[in-house]
Design a protein around this motif. Structure first.
Motif, short mmCIF file in Angstrom:
data_model
loop_
_atom_site.label_atom_id
_atom_site.label_comp_id
_atom_site.label_asym_id
_atom_site.label_seq_id
_atom_site.Cartn_x
_atom_site.Cartn_y
_atom_site.Cartn_z
N MET A 20 46.39 47.16 34.61
CA MET A 20 46.59 46.00 33.72
C MET A 20 46.99 46.43 32.32
N VAL A 21 46.46 47.57 31.86
CA VAL A 21 46.87 48.08 30.54
C VAL A 21 48.34 48.47 30.56
N VAL A 22 48.76 49.16 31.64
CA VAL A 22 50.18 49.53 31.78
C VAL A 22 51.05 48.28 31.83
N LEU A 23 50.60 47.27 32.58
CA LEU A 23 51.35 46.02 32.67
C LEU A 23 51.48 45.35 31.31
N ALA A 24 50.39 45.36 30.53
CA ALA A 24 50.40 44.71 29.23
C ALA A 24 51.41 45.37 28.29
N PHE A 25 51.39 46.71 28.23
CA PHE A 25 52.31 47.42 27.34
C PHE A 25 53.76 47.25 27.79
N SER A 26 54.01 47.39 29.08
CA SER A 26 55.37 47.26 29.58
C SER A 26 55.87 45.83 29.45
N GLY A 27 55.00 44.87 29.74
CA GLY A 27 55.38 43.48 29.64
C GLY A 27 55.70 43.07 28.21
N ARG A 28 54.95 43.63 27.26
CA ARG A 28 55.22 43.33 25.85
C ARG A 28 56.61 43.79 25.45
N TYR A 29 57.02 44.96 25.92
CA TYR A 29 58.33 45.49 25.57
C TYR A 29 59.44 44.69 26.27
N VAL A 30 59.20 44.28 27.52
CA VAL A 30 60.18 43.46 28.21
C VAL A 30 60.34 42.11 27.51
N TRP A 31 59.22 41.53 27.06
CA TRP A 31 59.27 40.27 26.33
C TRP A 31 60.08 40.41 25.04
N ARG A 32 59.90 41.52 24.35
CA ARG A 32 60.69 41.76 23.14
C ARG A 32 62.17 41.85 23.48
N ALA A 33 62.48 42.50 24.60
CA ALA A 33 63.88 42.62 25.01
C ALA A 33 64.49 41.26 25.32
N CYS A 234 56.51 48.19 37.47
CA CYS A 234 56.34 48.49 38.90
C CYS A 234 55.12 49.37 39.13
N ILE A 235 54.96 50.39 38.27
CA ILE A 235 53.79 51.27 38.40
C ILE A 235 52.52 50.48 38.15
N GLY A 236 52.53 49.62 37.12
CA GLY A 236 51.35 48.82 36.80
C GLY A 236 50.96 47.91 37.95
N VAL A 237 51.94 47.23 38.56
CA VAL A 237 51.66 46.34 39.69
C VAL A 237 51.09 47.13 40.86
N PHE A 238 51.69 48.29 41.15
CA PHE A 238 51.22 49.11 42.27
C PHE A 238 49.77 49.55 42.04
N VAL A 239 49.46 50.01 40.82
CA VAL A 239 48.10 50.49 40.53
C VAL A 239 47.09 49.34 40.59
N VAL A 240 47.46 48.16 40.07
CA VAL A 240 46.56 47.01 40.13
C VAL A 240 46.29 46.62 41.59
N VAL A 241 47.35 46.55 42.39
CA VAL A 241 47.19 46.17 43.80
C VAL A 241 46.32 47.20 44.54
N LEU A 242 46.58 48.48 44.27
CA LEU A 242 45.79 49.52 44.91
C LEU A 242 44.32 49.40 44.51
N GLY A 243 44.08 49.15 43.23
CA GLY A 243 42.71 48.99 42.78
C GLY A 243 42.00 47.81 43.42
N LEU A 244 42.72 46.67 43.53
CA LEU A 244 42.13 45.50 44.15
C LEU A 244 41.85 45.73 45.64
N VAL A 245 42.73 46.45 46.31
CA VAL A 245 42.49 46.76 47.72
C VAL A 245 41.22 47.56 47.88
N LEU A 246 41.02 48.56 46.99
CA LEU A 246 39.80 49.36 47.07
C LEU A 246 38.55 48.54 46.77
N VAL A 247 38.67 47.59 45.84
CA VAL A 247 37.51 46.74 45.49
C VAL A 247 37.16 45.81 46.64
N LEU A 248 38.17 45.29 47.32
CA LEU A 248 37.92 44.26 48.34
C LEU A 248 37.62 44.84 49.71
N LEU A 249 37.84 46.16 49.90
CA LEU A 249 37.56 46.76 51.20
C LEU A 249 36.07 46.70 51.52
#
Length: 249
Positions: A20-33, A234-249
């Motif tokens: 989520m931190v990676v998503l926040a930083f990357s998303g902020r830059y995309v929003w600026r673009a 893309c990396i942020g989404v993958f890491v978040v999804v992987l983390g949620l999979v581990l939490v929900l297993l």
């Protein structure tokens, strides 16, 4: 077990937070673009409301401020972005250039449009211009005098690293792969260049506080700015999804 979570679930929570931190930083830059498209294209400020996001294109002119001096080439410029990269091994053991220091900014200058001279009154947040490789220096060579002075005076840039001075046993391999080679690049805007600036109109409507300074049309500027950030998303989404999979297993 901690608070009812297993070890793998705690690890998953940690991954999700990092993602989520990676998503926040990357998303902020995309929003600026996206400001390239959200901004109103104008050639004069006229009665534009203060704080309005605008996009202006014109010929760069020196304003009241002195020109900046590029650190590696010594060339005078209005806006500048420079970077020091070092060739290192990637996580997949392939060598690539890693940015170890980067800085961007500008000073007050003017854009001459078809209708008016518009002052760009604050340092730019993002400078995206044509990239020039000033020097490429293997670890066995000394950098040019100007670059050497820059590295000695810049606390954020280590004069040497493990990659430039590896153990003697590894040196034949690192030399073969050019590991430790440094690349010094600059992006410069000089008087007379055609630029596009995205920013907000000042409170007194006497200029623009720039967010982006570019030498490309809107579409190319957007693609250039988002290229790295989309990878981060893309990396942020993958890491978040992987983390949620581990939490929900």
């Amino acid at each position: 077990m901690v608070l009812g979570f297993s070890g793998s679930q705690l690890f998953g929570v940690g991954l999700a937070v990092i993602g989520m931190v990676v998503l926040a930083f990357s998303g902020r830059y995309v929003w600026r673009a996206t400001g390239i498209y959200r901004a109103a294209a104008v050639s004069t400020l006229g009665e534009t409301t203060p704080g309005t996001l605008v996009r202006i294109s014109g010929t760069a002119q020196q304003g009241e401020a002195d020109l900046l001096s590029a650190p590696f080439s010594g060339r005078d410029c209005l806006a500048l972005r420079y970077a020091v990269e070092e060739r290192r091994l990637s996580p997949v053991l392939l060598p690539w250039f890693v940015t170890i220091h980067e800085l961007a900014g500008s000073d007050t200058f003017r854009l001459r449009t078809s209708e008016a001279d518009i002052d760009i009154v604050e340092p730019a947040h993002t400078v995206t211009l044509e990239r020039n490789i000033v020097a490429t220096v293997p670890p066995s060579d000394d950098p040019p005098e100007r670059i050497e002075r820059f590295e000695r005076g810049a606390a954020a840039v280590p004069v040497t690293t493990y990659w430039r001075e590896p153990p003697s046993l590894l040196q034949p391999i690192t030399r073969l792969l050019s590991i430790g080679t440094r690349r010094y690049s600059e992006q410069r805007a000089t008087p007379g260049d055609d630029l596009t600036v995205v920013g907000r109109v000042t409170e007194r409507r006497d200029g623009v506080n720039p967010l982006v300074v570019s030498d490309r049309p809107p579409r190319q500027t957007f693609l250039r700015m988002t290229k790295t950030s989309l990878v981060g998303l893309c990396i942020g989404v993958f890491v978040v999804v992987l983390g949620l999979v581990l939490v929900l297993l």
